[in-house]
Design a protein around this motif. Structure first.
Motif, PDB file in Angstrom:
ATOM      1  N   LEU A  65       5.662  -6.286   5.806  1.00 43.53           N
ATOM      2  CA  LEU A  65       5.983  -7.218   4.724  1.00 43.53           C
ATOM      3  C   LEU A  65       5.723  -6.595   3.355  1.00 43.53           C
ATOM      4  O   LEU A  65       6.469  -6.838   2.396  1.00 43.53           O
ATOM      5  CB  LEU A  65       5.154  -8.493   4.880  1.00 43.53           C
ATOM      6  CG  LEU A  65       5.553  -9.421   6.028  1.00 43.53           C
ATOM      7  CD1 LEU A  65       4.478 -10.478   6.265  1.00 43.53           C
ATOM      8  CD2 LEU A  65       6.897 -10.089   5.730  1.00 43.53           C
ATOM      9  N   LEU A  66       4.673  -5.784   3.250  1.00 40.17           N
ATOM     10  CA  LEU A  66       4.333  -5.157   1.979  1.00 40.17           C
ATOM     11  C   LEU A  66       5.253  -3.991   1.641  1.00 40.17           C
ATOM     12  O   LEU A  66       5.713  -3.838   0.495  1.00 40.17           O
ATOM     13  CB  LEU A  66       2.893  -4.645   2.014  1.00 40.17           C
ATOM     14  CG  LEU A  66       1.754  -5.647   1.844  1.00 40.17           C
ATOM     15  CD1 LEU A  66       0.417  -4.932   1.921  1.00 40.17           C
ATOM     16  CD2 LEU A  66       1.877  -6.398   0.534  1.00 40.17           C
ATOM     17  N   LEU A  67       5.517  -3.136   2.621  1.00 39.66           N
ATOM     18  CA  LEU A  67       6.167  -1.853   2.363  1.00 39.66           C
ATOM     19  C   LEU A  67       7.630  -1.797   2.791  1.00 39.66           C
ATOM     20  O   LEU A  67       8.363  -0.899   2.358  1.00 39.66           O
ATOM     21  CB  LEU A  67       5.392  -0.733   3.082  1.00 39.66           C
ATOM     22  CG  LEU A  67       3.865  -0.753   2.922  1.00 39.66           C
ATOM     23  CD1 LEU A  67       3.237   0.379   3.715  1.00 39.66           C
ATOM     24  CD2 LEU A  67       3.473  -0.671   1.454  1.00 39.66           C
ATOM     25  N   ARG A  68       8.041  -2.700   3.662  1.00 35.04           N
ATOM     26  CA  ARG A  68       9.391  -2.703   4.264  1.00 35.04           C
ATOM     27  C   ARG A  68       9.706  -1.338   4.882  1.00 35.04           C
ATOM     28  O   ARG A  68      10.759  -0.741   4.680  1.00 35.04           O
ATOM     29  CB  ARG A  68      10.460  -3.106   3.256  1.00 35.04           C
ATOM     30  CG  ARG A  68      11.801  -3.455   3.939  1.00 35.04           C
ATOM     31  CD  ARG A  68      12.746  -4.153   2.997  1.00 35.04           C
ATOM     32  NE  ARG A  68      13.046  -3.365   1.817  1.00 35.04           N
ATOM     33  CZ  ARG A  68      13.999  -2.425   1.744  1.00 35.04           C
ATOM     34  NH1 ARG A  68      14.758  -2.175   2.810  1.00 35.04           N
ATOM     35  NH2 ARG A  68      14.205  -1.766   0.628  1.00 35.04           N
ATOM     36  N   ARG A  69       8.755  -0.864   5.661  1.00 33.37           N
ATOM     37  CA  ARG A  69       8.964   0.340   6.457  1.00 33.37           C
ATOM     38  C   ARG A  69       8.808  -0.039   7.919  1.00 33.37           C
ATOM     39  O   ARG A  69       8.031  -0.940   8.265  1.00 33.37           O
ATOM     40  CB  ARG A  69       7.950   1.433   6.086  1.00 33.37           C
ATOM     41  CG  ARG A  69       8.077   1.939   4.666  1.00 33.37           C
ATOM     42  CD  ARG A  69       6.969   2.931   4.359  1.00 33.37           C
ATOM     43  NE  ARG A  69       7.142   4.172   5.113  1.00 33.37           N
ATOM     44  CZ  ARG A  69       7.636   5.297   4.616  1.00 33.37           C
ATOM     45  NH1 ARG A  69       8.023   5.340   3.341  1.00 33.37           N
ATOM     46  NH2 ARG A  69       7.741   6.376   5.349  1.00 33.37           N
ATOM     47  N   LYS A  70       9.495   0.667   8.800  1.00 32.24           N
ATOM     48  CA  LYS A  70       9.405   0.376  10.227  1.00 32.24           C
ATOM     49  C   LYS A  70       8.069   0.870  10.784  1.00 32.24           C
ATOM     50  O   LYS A  70       7.488   1.827  10.252  1.00 32.24           O
ATOM     51  CB  LYS A  70      10.564   1.021  10.973  1.00 32.24           C
ATOM     52  CG  LYS A  70      11.905   0.413  10.627  1.00 32.24           C
ATOM     53  CD  LYS A  70      13.026   0.992  11.466  1.00 32.24           C
ATOM     54  CE  LYS A  70      14.359   0.311  11.149  1.00 32.24           C
ATOM     55  NZ  LYS A  70      15.458   0.856  11.984  1.00 32.24           N
TER      56      LYS A  70
END
Length: 455
Positions: free
Chosen positions: A352-357
């Protein structure tokens, strides 16, 4: 109950009755040393008693012969009664034995039919729900309906490609419109593998007994040959994974919406961990199993891998989960507790914070987890704002960002004992979410910054 108990004792009464009669016979032959008569002399017949009184004394030999003849007749009578009662007891015993045997054999096909009938009723359903008899939740059970296969087939346009909402490990999810114009999501599980059957049974058994605003509602189920169907409430905004990593790139998720989603997930987990007895370990928490309705209310889904009281049964649990979300102690040592779900929650919070998988491919045989990549930067306040998802960058109070990052760091600690309880995580997130979204943050108010020691 008393009648059943008395009936069950009948087979044993016959032999004992025979023994009692034989003992009485033996006592009747005991001779009193002082009188020379038996302790239980036979009663004279009323017709011949006067004759005995008027007859002269016979010789001793004649009297002994008469008594012996009488004793022989008594012996035969007692033996006959003993044999008859023993035979009766044996007959009753065998009748009861075959009745129990017949009852057991007639109930077995009901459980076997679980995997062969098109639909099964509540009686058969109880065969695999029975293992959750000791399971108790803090709310009323939900009514789950046995649905007709043809009706679901029609509702999904014959499981048409255009109705596909998503695809999981054991099948696809279809959008369906029922006859009452209600829209639902239908998960279709094809094939009768042991894993798919077990996950189907676990899903139905658990979701039929729990109900919470942040847990998906199971509306019905169906078995048709090797195909199993599950009907859920429709979640219009799909999964969190699709929102973050799909075509929209997270554009619909503002900072406050993301914090609301995190709070909703924490509330769902707290219900499983603290309000279900024994507690439930979800075991497969990830962004694709977090579904969002039209108002972006988040609900936990996919309970096929869930474990009831996982801490006690960890040695008998097959290692399952999704790479990137699995806690290190579970992956390496098979240790499964509620802290395993807390670790997965921390990974979702980082998404949610970084939008990384959770896991990203760097080279053909090289991967990097979001935890490994982000951990050094999460604790550096000068670097943290630069790694945040550009969609929400500079849209939040930095104090709020630091607090959420601190919560995420604690949740993904390698040592389970260092991770907080999900209840503590929930309490730390409530002040960051606006009142209208389910938190306590008022407009223009700065959320209190909690120290890491209080989480």
């Amino acid at each position: 109950m008393n009648k059943i108990l008395a009936f069950s004792m009948l087979p044993f009464c016959g032999p004992f009755l025979g023994i009692i009669l034989v003992v009485l016979f033996q006592l009747s032959t005991v001779v009193d040393a002082r009188t020379g008569t038996g302790l239980f002399p036979p009663l004279p017949s009323p017709e011949i008693a006067p004759v005995y009184a008027s007859m002269p004394a016979f010789s001793p030999g004649v009297q002994v012969g008469s008594k012996k003849q009488h004793m022989d007749s008594n012996r035969k009578l007692v033996i006959a009664l003993a044999v008859a009662s023993s035979a009766l007891g044996a007959i009753i015993f065998f009748i009861l034995f075959f009745w129990i045997y017949h009852k057991r054999n007639t109930t077995k096909p009901q459980t076997d039919s679980l995997h062969s009938s098109d639909t099964f009723d509540g009686l058969a359903f109880s065969s695999f729900v029975g293992k959750y008899n000791s399971f108790k939740a803090s709310c009323r059970k939900r009514s789950v309906t046995v649905m007709d296969y043809k009706a679901l087939e029609t509702a999904t346009n014959n499981f048409g490609e255009s109705e596909i909402l998503g695809e999981g490990g054991f099948g696809r999810v279809y959008k369906a419109q029922l006859e009452d114009n209600q829209f639902v999501a239908v998960k279709r599980l094809d094939g009768g593998t042991q894993d798919s059957i077990r996950e189907f049974e676990t899903e139905v058994a658990l979701l039929s007994q729990i109900q919470h605003p942040n847990i998906i509602s199971l509306l019905g189920y169906c078995i048709h040959g090797e195909t199993r169907l599950l009907a859920y409430e429709l979640m219009q905004n799909g999964s969190l994974e699709a929102q973050l990593h799909g075509p929209s790139g997270g554009s619909a998720l503002t900072w406050h919406l993301r914090m609301k989603i995190a709070l909703d997930v924490a509330r769902g987990l707290e219900y499983l961990h603290e309000h279900c007895h024994p507690r439930v370990i979800h075991r497969d928490l990830k962004s694709s199993n977090i579904l969002l309705d039209s108002n972006f209310n988040a609900k936990l889904s996919d309970f096929g891998l869930a474990i009831v009281d996982g801490a006690q049964n960890k040695n008998n649990v097959k290692l399952s989960g999704t790479l990137g979300y699995v806690a290190p102690e579970y992956l390496l040592d098979g240790k499964l507790t509620d802290k395993s779900d807390v670790y997965a929650f921390g990974v979702v919070l980082l998404e949610l914070l970084l939008r990384r998988k959770p896991v990203e491919k760097l080279a053909p045989a090289q991967y990097q987890s979001i935890v490994t990549w982000a951990m050094p930067q999460l604790t550096d306040r000068s670097k943290l704002p630069n790694i945040v998802d550009p969609v929400i960058k500079n849209t939040m109070d930095l104090k709020h960002l630091y607090q959420v990052a601190a919560v995420a760091v604690l949740c993904v600690q390698p040592e389970p004992s260092y991770r907080p309880l999900i209840t503590d995580v929930l309490h730390s997130l409530v002040p960051l979410v606006p009142i209208e979204l389910g938190g306590t943050l008022r407009a223009g108010q700065h959320a209190p910054v909690a120290s890491t020691d209080s989480i």
